[in-house]
Design a protein around this motif. Structure first.
Motif, short mmCIF file in Angstrom:
data_model
loop_
_atom_site.label_atom_id
_atom_site.label_comp_id
_atom_site.label_asym_id
_atom_site.label_seq_id
_atom_site.Cartn_x
_atom_site.Cartn_y
_atom_site.Cartn_z
N MET A 1 0.84 -1.19 0.00
CA MET A 1 0.00 0.00 0.00
C MET A 1 0.88 1.25 0.00
N VAL A 2 0.46 2.22 -0.79
CA VAL A 2 1.12 3.52 -0.76
C VAL A 2 0.07 4.54 -0.35
N THR A 3 0.24 5.17 0.80
CA THR A 3 -0.64 6.28 1.16
C THR A 3 -0.05 7.55 0.55
N GLY A 4 -0.92 8.51 0.23
CA GLY A 4 -0.41 9.73 -0.43
C GLY A 4 0.17 9.41 -1.79
N ALA A 5 -0.40 8.38 -2.44
CA ALA A 5 0.18 7.83 -3.68
C ALA A 5 0.13 8.79 -4.86
N LEU A 6 -0.72 9.82 -4.77
CA LEU A 6 -0.87 10.71 -5.93
C LEU A 6 0.08 11.91 -5.88
N GLY A 7 0.86 12.02 -4.81
CA GLY A 7 1.71 13.19 -4.61
C GLY A 7 3.00 13.16 -5.43
N HIS A 8 3.88 14.07 -5.10
CA HIS A 8 5.13 14.24 -5.85
C HIS A 8 5.95 12.95 -5.88
N ILE A 9 6.18 12.37 -4.72
CA ILE A 9 6.97 11.13 -4.66
C ILE A 9 6.12 9.94 -5.09
N GLY A 10 4.87 9.88 -4.55
CA GLY A 10 4.00 8.73 -4.81
C GLY A 10 3.74 8.51 -6.29
N SER A 11 3.47 9.60 -7.03
CA SER A 11 3.12 9.45 -8.45
C SER A 11 4.31 8.89 -9.24
N HIS A 12 5.51 9.15 -8.80
CA HIS A 12 6.70 8.60 -9.47
C HIS A 12 6.93 7.15 -9.00
N LEU A 13 6.69 6.93 -7.71
CA LEU A 13 6.89 5.57 -7.16
C LEU A 13 5.97 4.57 -7.84
N ILE A 14 4.66 4.91 -7.96
CA ILE A 14 3.72 3.92 -8.51
C ILE A 14 3.99 3.62 -9.99
N ARG A 15 4.81 4.42 -10.63
CA ARG A 15 5.22 4.15 -12.02
C ARG A 15 6.55 3.41 -12.09
N ASN A 16 7.25 3.34 -10.98
CA ASN A 16 8.62 2.80 -11.01
C ASN A 16 8.89 1.79 -9.91
N LEU A 17 7.85 1.07 -9.49
CA LEU A 17 8.07 0.04 -8.48
C LEU A 17 8.83 -1.13 -9.10
N ASP A 18 9.64 -1.77 -8.29
CA ASP A 18 10.46 -2.89 -8.77
C ASP A 18 9.57 -4.12 -9.02
N ARG A 19 9.46 -4.49 -10.29
CA ARG A 19 8.57 -5.59 -10.66
C ARG A 19 8.98 -6.92 -10.05
N ASN A 30 -6.51 10.97 -0.27
CA ASN A 30 -7.80 11.67 -0.09
C ASN A 30 -8.04 12.73 -1.16
N LEU A 31 -7.12 12.79 -2.12
CA LEU A 31 -7.21 13.76 -3.23
C LEU A 31 -7.23 15.20 -2.75
N VAL A 51 -7.93 3.73 -3.67
CA VAL A 51 -8.88 3.91 -2.58
C VAL A 51 -8.88 5.40 -2.22
N LYS A 52 -10.02 6.06 -2.44
CA LYS A 52 -10.10 7.48 -2.05
C LYS A 52 -10.55 7.54 -0.59
N GLU A 53 -9.57 7.68 0.28
CA GLU A 53 -9.84 7.69 1.72
C GLU A 53 -8.89 8.67 2.39
N ASP A 54 -9.28 9.09 3.57
CA ASP A 54 -8.43 9.96 4.39
C ASP A 54 -7.75 9.08 5.45
N ILE A 55 -6.47 9.30 5.69
CA ILE A 55 -5.79 8.46 6.70
C ILE A 55 -6.37 8.68 8.09
N LEU A 56 -7.07 9.81 8.29
CA LEU A 56 -7.62 10.08 9.63
C LEU A 56 -8.92 9.33 9.88
N THR A 57 -9.52 8.79 8.82
CA THR A 57 -10.80 8.09 8.99
C THR A 57 -10.84 6.70 8.36
N ALA A 58 -9.89 6.38 7.50
CA ALA A 58 -9.94 5.10 6.77
C ALA A 58 -9.95 3.91 7.73
#
Ligand SMILES: NC(=O)c1ccc[n+]([C@@H]2O[C@H](COP(=O)([O-])OP(=O)(O)OC[C@H]3O[C@@H](n4cnc5c(N)ncnc54)[C@H](O)[C@@H]3O)[C@@H](O)[C@H]2O)c1
Length: 306
Positions: A1-19, A30-31, A51-58
Motif C-alpha cells: 500500500m502507498v498512502t499519499g500515492a498521488l503526490g510528488h513522490i508517490g506518483s513517481h513511485l507507482i510508475r517505477n516500483l520494482d517488478r 484523499n485527493l 482507494v479514495k480515503e483519508d488516513i484520519l478516517t480510513a
C-alpha cells in the motif's frame, strides 16, 4: 500500500516500483491535493487499486488485508505554510501516522516512514543520524520528529519499520509540487518570474534528494526487506542555493533574482551525511543538472526566449 500515492513522490513511485518485488499496489489518497492526473497511464504488469480515503478516517483493518508493506507518504508537506496551519499539520502528519502505524502493527504489515532532513535544523557541522541536538524549524518538521519518536515506541512492541530522512526532493513527476526550492525556482525561471531567494540563503548548504533516487531507495528497502527499525539519511548531495540557481541559469540564462524574507529563513546552513545508508550498498545516481533538465524539458514550450 502507498498512502499519499498521488503526490510528488508517490506518483513517481507507482510508475517505477520494482517488478521483481511488487505485483499488487493499493494506492490510498484523499485527493486533498487534487492530483487526479497521477492516476493516468499507470504501467502495465501491476494490479492497481485506488482507494479514495483519508488516513484520519480510513478503516485500515479492511484495506490492509493481504498487504505486506505500507509506504506512508500521505502528509501535509509544505513546511513554509505549515506555520499558518499547525493544528492541521499535527492532525494529519502526527495523529495520522499514529493511526497508520497502529494498523500496521495490528496487521503485521511492514512500515516505511519518510521523515525529513529538516529535523536537523540549523547545524554548524556535518550531521549524521547520531546527532542528538535536533532543531526542527517548522511545525512540519516537528511533526516528523515526533512521529520518529512515536515509532521508536511501536518498534519495541514489534512493528517492523524503517525511517528514511529524505533530503528535499527535486525532479519531475506527474504529481509534482512546486513549493520546494529547486522545483519552485525552476518554475519561476521557466515562466519568466523572478526567482524568490530567501535573503540569507545564497551560500547555505542543504541536503537534496533526486526523485529517482528516492524511489530507488524505497525499492532498495523493499527488495532487501530492510525494515530493521533504523533511521537512515537519504541524500543525493548537499547543494547551496547558488549551485541550484547557477544550474537553472544554464537553461534559462535571463533569469532574474528577487531576495525575500521568510518566516523560517533563520534556519542556517547544514550538511547531511548519508554514509550509513550508502554502506548498505545504496548508490544515488541523480544530479542537479539532470533533475532540472527534466523539469525544463517538460516546460520547454512556455519558456520565454526573448
Ligand atoms: N518532497 C520532499 O521534498 C520530501 C522530503 C522529505 C520527506 N518527504 C515526505 O515524503 C512524503 C511524500 O511527500 P510528497 O512530496 O510526495 O508530498 P505531496 O504533498 O506531493 O503528496 C502528499 C499526498 O498525500 C495526500 N494526502 C494529504 N493528506 C492526506 C490524508 N489526510 N489522507 C490521505 N491522503 C492525504 C495528498 O493528497 C497528496 O497526494 C511526505 O510524508 C513528506 O513529508 C518529502
Amino acid at each position: 500500500m502507498v498512502t499519499g500515492a498521488l503526490g510528488h513522490i508517490g506518483s513517481h513511485l507507482i510508475r517505477n516500483l520494482d517488478r521483481s518485488v511488487v505485483r499488487d499496489v493499493v494506492m490510498l489518497d484523499n485527493l486533498e491535493s487534487q492530483r487526479f492526473p497521477s492516476l493516468y497511464n499507470l504501467p502495465k504488469g501491476f494490479i492497481f487499486k485506488f482507494v479514495k480515503e483519508d488516513i484520519l478516517t480510513a478503516d485500515f483493518s479492511k484495506h490492509l488485508k493481504g498487504v505486506d508493506a505500507l509506504i506512508h507518504l500521505a502528509a501535509i508537506t509544505d513546511a513554509e505554510k505549515s506555520k499558518q496551519i499547525p493544528e492541521l499539520v499535527e492532525a494529519v502528519n502526527y495523529e495520522g501516522l499514529k493511526r497508520v502505524a497502529g494498523a500496521c502493527l495490528k496487521a503485521k504489515v511492514c512500515l516505511f516512514f519518510p521523515s525529513t532532513t529538516s529535523v536537523y535544523g540549523s547545524q554548524s557541522s556535518v550531521v549524521d543520524e547520531t546527532c542528538k541536538e535536533l532543531k526542527p524549524q517548522s511545525p512540519y518538521a516537528e511533526t516528523k520528529l515526533n512521529s520518529e519518536k512515536y515509532l521508536q515506541g511501536l518498534k519495541k512492541k514489534g512493528l517492523k519499520l524503517v525511517i528514511c530522512r529524505f533530503g528535499t526532493i527535486f525532479g519531475h513527476s506527474v504529481g509534482m509540487r512546486y513549493d520546494t526550492a529547486v522545483n519552485k525556482f525552476t518554475w519561476q525561471a521557466s515562466t519568466g518570474q523572478p526567482i524568490t531567494v530567501w535573503k540569507t540563503a545564497w551560500n547555505q548548504k542543504r541536503p537534496y534528494l533526486y526523485l529517482g533516487d528516492a524511489v530507488k531507495a524505497i525499492n532498495f528497502i523493499l527488495k532487501k526487506d530492510l525494515f530493521d527499525g533504523q533511521i537512515y539519511n537519504v541524500v543525493t548531495k548537499n547543494f547551496t542555493v547558488e549551485n541550484v540557481v547557477k544550474t537553472i541559469q544554464k537553461f534559462v540564462p535571463k533569469l532574474v533574482m528577487d531576495y525575500v524574507d521568510s518566516a523560517i529563513m533563520n534556519q542556517l546552513s547544514y550538511e547531511v551525511d548519508d554514509s550509513k545508508f550508502r554502506r548498505l550498498g545504496f548508490k544515488p545516481t541523480g544530479n542537479l543538472k539532470q533533475g532540472i533538465a527534466e523539469k525544463i524539458t517538460s516546460l520547454a514550450m512556455i519558456i520565454n526566449k526573448d
